[in-house]
Design a protein around this motif. Structure first.
Motif, PDB file in Angstrom:
ATOM      1  N   ASP A 169     103.730 -41.351  13.731  1.00  0.00           N
ATOM      2  CA  ASP A 169     102.754 -42.008  12.861  1.00  0.00           C
ATOM      3  C   ASP A 169     102.923 -43.524  12.786  1.00  0.00           C
ATOM      4  OD1 ASP A 169     101.543 -39.582  12.211  1.00  0.00           O
ATOM      5  OD2 ASP A 169     103.024 -39.184  10.633  1.00  0.00           O
ATOM      6  N   ARG A 170     103.804 -44.092  13.559  1.00  0.00           N
ATOM      7  CA  ARG A 170     104.031 -45.534  13.508  1.00  0.00           C
ATOM      8  C   ARG A 170     103.083 -46.254  14.473  1.00  0.00           C
ATOM      9  NH1 ARG A 170     109.797 -46.948  11.968  1.00  0.00           N
ATOM     10  NH2 ARG A 170     110.827 -44.999  11.390  1.00  0.00           N
ATOM     11  N   ARG A 171     102.714 -47.489  14.104  1.00  0.00           N
ATOM     12  CA  ARG A 171     101.874 -48.312  14.971  1.00  0.00           C
ATOM     13  C   ARG A 171     102.660 -49.422  15.651  1.00  0.00           C
ATOM     14  NH1 ARG A 171      96.974 -46.095  16.382  1.00  0.00           N
ATOM     15  NH2 ARG A 171      96.537 -44.559  14.757  1.00  0.00           N
ATOM     16  N   SER A 172     103.691 -49.913  15.007  1.00  0.00           N
ATOM     17  CA  SER A 172     104.556 -50.928  15.613  1.00  0.00           C
ATOM     18  C   SER A 172     105.991 -50.454  15.480  1.00  0.00           C
ATOM     19  CB  SER A 172     104.368 -52.284  14.934  1.00  0.00           C
ATOM     20  OG  SER A 172     104.578 -52.186  13.535  1.00  0.00           O
ATOM     21  N   VAL A 173     106.682 -50.369  16.616  1.00  0.00           N
ATOM     22  CA  VAL A 173     108.008 -49.757  16.639  1.00  0.00           C
ATOM     23  C   VAL A 173     108.949 -50.625  17.464  1.00  0.00           C
ATOM     24  CG1 VAL A 173     109.351 -47.745  17.360  1.00  0.00           C
ATOM     25  CG2 VAL A 173     107.074 -47.431  16.396  1.00  0.00           C
ATOM     26  N   LEU A 174     110.177 -50.734  16.966  1.00  0.00           N
ATOM     27  CA  LEU A 174     111.247 -51.406  17.693  1.00  0.00           C
ATOM     28  C   LEU A 174     112.197 -50.326  18.206  1.00  0.00           C
ATOM     29  CD1 LEU A 174     112.483 -54.252  18.339  1.00  0.00           C
ATOM     30  CD2 LEU A 174     113.856 -53.946  16.277  1.00  0.00           C
ATOM     31  N   LEU A 175     112.167 -50.073  19.511  1.00  0.00           N
ATOM     32  CA  LEU A 175     113.045 -49.071  20.115  1.00  0.00           C
ATOM     33  C   LEU A 175     114.318 -49.753  20.589  1.00  0.00           C
ATOM     34  CD1 LEU A 175     110.604 -46.916  22.290  1.00  0.00           C
ATOM     35  CD2 LEU A 175     111.432 -46.456  19.979  1.00  0.00           C
ATOM     36  N   VAL A 198      95.387 -46.354  27.421  1.00  0.00           N
ATOM     37  CA  VAL A 198      95.752 -47.382  28.382  1.00  0.00           C
ATOM     38  C   VAL A 198      96.946 -48.143  27.812  1.00  0.00           C
ATOM     39  CG1 VAL A 198      94.066 -49.000  27.396  1.00  0.00           C
ATOM     40  CG2 VAL A 198      94.963 -49.414  29.676  1.00  0.00           C
ATOM     41  N   ILE A 199      97.897 -48.457  28.688  1.00  0.00           N
ATOM     42  CA  ILE A 199      99.111 -49.158  28.269  1.00  0.00           C
ATOM     43  C   ILE A 199      99.179 -50.486  29.014  1.00  0.00           C
ATOM     44  CG2 ILE A 199     101.622 -49.064  28.098  1.00  0.00           C
ATOM     45  CD1 ILE A 199     101.430 -46.015  28.257  1.00  0.00           C
ATOM     46  N   ALA A 225      97.619 -49.294  24.004  1.00  0.00           N
ATOM     47  CA  ALA A 225      99.017 -49.494  23.625  1.00  0.00           C
ATOM     48  C   ALA A 225      99.560 -50.711  24.365  1.00  0.00           C
ATOM     49  CB  ALA A 225      99.853 -48.261  23.962  1.00  0.00           C
ATOM     50  N   PHE A 226     100.488 -51.401  23.705  1.00  0.00           N
ATOM     51  CA  PHE A 226     101.125 -52.578  24.282  1.00  0.00           C
ATOM     52  C   PHE A 226     102.629 -52.325  24.345  1.00  0.00           C
ATOM     53  CE2 PHE A 226      97.343 -53.968  21.975  1.00  0.00           C
ATOM     54  CZ  PHE A 226      96.650 -54.623  22.989  1.00  0.00           C
ATOM     55  N   ASP A 253      93.217 -49.030  16.150  1.00  0.00           N
ATOM     56  CA  ASP A 253      93.662 -47.772  16.743  1.00  0.00           C
ATOM     57  C   ASP A 253      94.506 -48.054  17.990  1.00  0.00           C
ATOM     58  OD1 ASP A 253      94.067 -45.095  17.113  1.00  0.00           O
ATOM     59  OD2 ASP A 253      92.156 -44.729  18.123  1.00  0.00           O
ATOM     60  N   ALA A 254      95.453 -48.978  17.852  1.00  0.00           N
ATOM     61  CA  ALA A 254      96.327 -49.379  18.946  1.00  0.00           C
ATOM     62  C   ALA A 254      97.778 -49.258  18.511  1.00  0.00           C
ATOM     63  CB  ALA A 254      96.010 -50.819  19.369  1.00  0.00           C
ATOM     64  N   ARG A 255      98.688 -49.413  19.479  1.00  0.00           N
ATOM     65  CA  ARG A 255     100.116 -49.317  19.195  1.00  0.00           C
ATOM     66  C   ARG A 255     100.863 -50.423  19.935  1.00  0.00           C
ATOM     67  NH1 ARG A 255     101.804 -44.136  17.074  1.00  0.00           N
ATOM     68  NH2 ARG A 255     100.004 -42.728  16.932  1.00  0.00           N
ATOM     69  N   LEU A 256     102.001 -50.803  19.358  1.00  0.00           N
ATOM     70  CA  LEU A 256     102.890 -51.789  19.964  1.00  0.00           C
ATOM     71  C   LEU A 256     104.306 -51.247  19.940  1.00  0.00           C
ATOM     72  CD1 LEU A 256     103.679 -54.650  21.022  1.00  0.00           C
ATOM     73  CD2 LEU A 256     103.854 -55.338  18.607  1.00  0.00           C
ATOM     74  N   VAL A 257     104.947 -51.232  21.119  1.00  0.00           N
ATOM     75  CA  VAL A 257     106.328 -50.771  21.227  1.00  0.00           C
ATOM     76  C   VAL A 257     107.158 -51.892  21.845  1.00  0.00           C
ATOM     77  CG1 VAL A 257     107.893 -49.139  22.333  1.00  0.00           C
ATOM     78  CG2 VAL A 257     105.711 -48.339  21.404  1.00  0.00           C
ATOM     79  N   LEU A 258     108.230 -52.260  21.179  1.00  0.00           N
ATOM     80  CA  LEU A 258     109.197 -53.217  21.689  1.00  0.00           C
ATOM     81  C   LEU A 258     110.464 -52.476  22.063  1.00  0.00           C
ATOM     82  CD1 LEU A 258     107.322 -54.886  19.624  1.00  0.00           C
ATOM     83  CD2 LEU A 258     109.199 -56.536  19.602  1.00  0.00           C
TER      84      LEU A 258
END
Length: 773
Positions: A169-175, A198-199, A225-226, A253-258
């Motif tokens: 359920d997260r939209r911005s995440v720091l992995l 699309v990523i 997604a980014f 309706d987008a996501r960001l993963v770092l």
């Protein structure tokens, strides 16, 4: 390549006088007022408009100068592609060799530019600000190979279900995870699990503090997604930036993963609520086994290779050590997948010991012979083309680079040079070796769409990297340019565009060398295909800011040269906008050049405008109509204005998708006139002027017949077409009489391919008003 509805067959004009059917051939047609005498088409020349109207498979109209003509074969010289002749009292122009060529060519340009990372087509760019205020390069999508491995060759680590649930359920995440422990692959797998459409991969220098504002300001495809790996300013990240991003991403309706290393400093403790600690990577042996099985698509063969004693020893040596990254296991799988039943362990060990090499370098340097490298280069230029075309291009490159094979003794004791063995490598092994794949698709031919087996690299970065490696790494620059010079003469528009775009990419690496080697010669050629190739080259080169001034000066020199060939090339180049966002300068240059009466120059102007309009028809069409109107009012430019309009009318088609998903091809000018009221009057007036007794009235009748062929099979197009011709008749009675006469021929009992529907619709609105004509 994606298929669209085939071009409908244009009607045969068997019952019509010869003039309209033959008017399109410069060697055959006479001015409208004089009888036409159909002569032979130029040897090897492309089919003229009579044949062009038969893109759906119909025979050419009887009496047409180009009946039975065939397109020029690849590598042909002479008149291949030379469709214009010097203007004069007896010469009339040849229209595009098939309706909609300009629209199709624009799509080919887009595809080719994306292969080489130089997509300058407006509307496709997504950029963000970097730290320091400059803009990033346009975003690139995640390489399909990375997505494939994450989807099909992923080895689930321990605690994966908990990690996935935490991410859901997260939209911005720091992995955060261990370096070399598969952070990127885990991030991609998590994004695939939430159905990201699309990523995009972000530049590590991106300014995250400004990203929320830019996300809010523009519209993205839902499910975007980014992915940001190892951002440069990770130490300056704070929770407030992530909170703003979370809100903007949720709205879009987008996501960001770092992804960051476990040692990365996180100074703002509030940021920890956005962090997910990744689990430890799975065993490297399991990664190797899974990747090898996926690459070979054969579990039994993969397990057999790993069971060989020499391979097992290599695996122990390379993987059973601390700090071995997941990437090493994946690279080892790639190398093993290219081996035959007997594995050359020494060669694999030598490649793995090279510290400065990446997967691409290992792959390309490991191509064992000239045939494979030639195929790799040909595939880089023609990525996505039919397998047969790529193979043929590879053979021609091999012929240029080969000094001959080894000497062998035949059964009769005679010596001969051994040629390449076409059965040496089966297709499945060739695809594995080249890291390529085949798909079943469709290609456009002069007679409609046909099925084809297309071949492409799995990694979209490979076309650019292969060409760059071949150009910079070996002393074969002249041979590559000669080979590409043949490809720009190919019978296929798509292959010609691909080759020209490849030369454009080489021009970004060595502009002056390419300019001296080929550009001026091609620009001064009397061959249309070579001049179009120059425009394709400069479209790519002008997209590099450091080269834009040089490209502009080069084109300006040709523009002022006084040579019809060079001025035609300059006009084609202006049709690419020369890297400028503002089209005003190019439009004005084309308009000023319209006073030149040479047909080569006039057709360069026509093609230049067609290229501009194909890119953004709604935006540029008012500018185009303004140019046509001003030129029609200027006696020095009247003929060119009429040609411009007729060429664009025939050259641009638009696909409209119906409620049932089926696609219908419309004449673009007609479609936009139905959608935008301000574009209707200029269309009516342009048709009236060209049909009512102009020098090119017979050509206008032919283009009108092309439009009628689309209206024949579609009720919506027929309704729009009927409204148009009625308005044309009201605007100019003589033009209306011409349309009425043509409508009678469309349904004549001697017509080979009659068009009763459109003829009846047109007669219903025009015959009462023009019964005396």
């Amino acid at each position: 390549m994606s298929g669209t509805a085939p071009t409908p067959a244009a009607p045969a004009a068997a019952a019509a006088p010869a003039a309209p059917a033959a008017a399109a051939s410069p060697a055959a047609a006479q001015p409208a007022a004089a009888p036409a005498n159909a002569g032979p088409a130029p040897e090897g020349g492309p089919a003229g408009p009579a044949a062009a109207g038969d893109a759906g498979g119909a025979p050419p109209p009887e009496g047409g100068a180009e009946a039975g003509a065939t397109p020029p074969e690849q590598g042909g010289e002479g008149d291949a592609g030379s469709t214009e002749r010097a203007g004069g009292a007896d010469a009339l122009p040849e229209l595009p060799d098939q309706p909609g060529r300009g629209s199709d060519r624009h799509q080919f340009v887009r595809d080719a530019q994306q292969r080489f990372g130089g997509d300058a087509v407006s509307g496709d760019k997504i950029v963000f600000y970097l730290t320091g205020g400059e803009q990033s390069a346009p975003l690139t999508r995640l390489a399909p190979t990375l997505e494939e491995y994450a989807r099909h060759a992923f080895v689930f680590p321990e605690r994966w279900d908990a990690c996935r649930a935490d991410f859901q359920d997260r939209r911005s995440v720091l992995l955060q995870g261990v370096t070399g422990g598969g952070r990127v692959t885990m991030a991609i797998r998590l994004l695939l699990g939430v159905e990201s459409q699309v990523i995009y991969q972000l530049d590590p220098r991106i300014d995250l503090s400004r990203m929320a504002e830019q996300l809010t300001a523009r519209r993205f495809e839902r499910g975007t997604a980014f992915l940001l790996c190892q951002p440069d300013d990770v130490g300056r990240l704070d929770a407030s930036t992530f909170d703003r991003l979370e809100a903007a991403l949720r709205a879009a309706d987008a996501r960001l993963v770092l992804t960051v290393g476990s040692e990365a400093p996180i100074r703002d403790e509030s940021l920890l609520r956005h962090r997910i600690s990744l689990p430890a990577a799975p065993p490297r042996r399991e990664i190797l086994r899974t990747h090898l099985r996926y690459r070979l698509d054969d579990e039994t063969r993969a397990d057999g290779l790993l069971a060989q004693p020499a391979v097992a020893e290599l695996v122990r040596e390379k993987l059973d050590r601390d700090s071995i990254t997941c990437e090493v296991a994946a690279i080892l799988a790639m190398l093993l997948s290219r081996e035959s039943e007997t594995v050359d362990v020494a060669r694999i060990r030598a490649m793995l010991m090279r510290r400065d090499v990446d997967e691409f370098g290992i792959w390309f340097d490991g191509l064992a012979d000239l045939e494979l490298r030639c195929f790799a280069i040909a595939l880089a230029v023609l990525d996505g083309q039919p397998f047969e075309e790529v193979a043929a291009a590879a053979r021609r490159l091999h012929q240029r680079l080969s000094a001959g094979g080894p000497l062998v003794v035949d059964d009769d004791a005679s010596l001969r040079v051994a040629g390449p063995d076409p059965f040496r490598m089966p297709p499945i092994q060739l695809l594995r070796t080249l890291q390529a794949r085949t798909t079943e698709g469709t290609i456009r031919t002069p007679y409609g769409y046909a099925p084809a087996t297309e071949i492409s690299y799995r990694n979209p970065d490979y076309p650019r990297r292969v060409i760059e490696r071949a150009w910079k790494g070996y002393r074969i620059q002249d041979q590559i340019l000669d080979w590409l010079g043949d490809l720009v003469m190919h019978r296929s528009d798509e292959i010609r565009v691909s080759a020209g775009t490849a030369v454009g990419f080489l021009a970004t690496l060595a502009f002056e060398y390419v300019r001296r080697a080929v550009l001026h010669e091609w620009a001064a050629s009397d061959n249309t295909y070579r001049r179009e190739a120059v425009a394709d080259v400069l479209r790519v080169a002008a997209g590099v800011p450091e080269l834009q001034t040089a490209v502009t000066w080069l084109v300006d020199g040709w523009y002022r040269a006084g040579s019809p060939e060079l001025q035609s090339t300059a006009a084609l180049a202006h049709g690419t906008r020369l890297g400028r966002t503002d089209t005003t300068r190019s439009v004005r240059a084309l308009e000023r050049l319209a006073m030149v009466t040479d047909l080569q120059v006039q057709f360069g102007i026509c093609r230049g405008f067609a290229a501009l309009l194909a890119e953004e028809p709604e935006q540029y069409l008012p500018l185009f109509y303004g140019v046509v109107e001003r030129c029609l009012a200027d006696p020095k430019r009247t003929d060119t204005a009429q040609l411009m309009f007729l060429f664009v009318a025939a050259d641009l088609l638009s696909d409209v998708t119906g409620a049932d998903g089926a696609k219908t091809r419309w004449p673009t000018l007609l479609l936009l006139a139905t959608r935008h009221g301000h574009l209707r009057r200029p269309l009516i007036e342009s048709w009236a002027r060209t049909l009512a007794g102009s020098r090119y009235s017979s050509v206008a009748e032919h283009v009108l017949r092309i439009w009628a062929s689309y209206a024949e099979s579609d009720a919506a197009i027929r309704k729009a077409f009927t409204r148009l011709v009625r308005a044309v008749a009201e605007s100019d009675p003589w033009a209306g009489a011409v349309v009425t006469r043509q409508a009678r021929r469309w349904d004549d009992e001697d017509a080979l391919i009659p068009m009763p529907n459109v003829a009846q619709a047109v007669n219903a609105v025009l015959l009462p008003e023009h019964s005396t004509r």
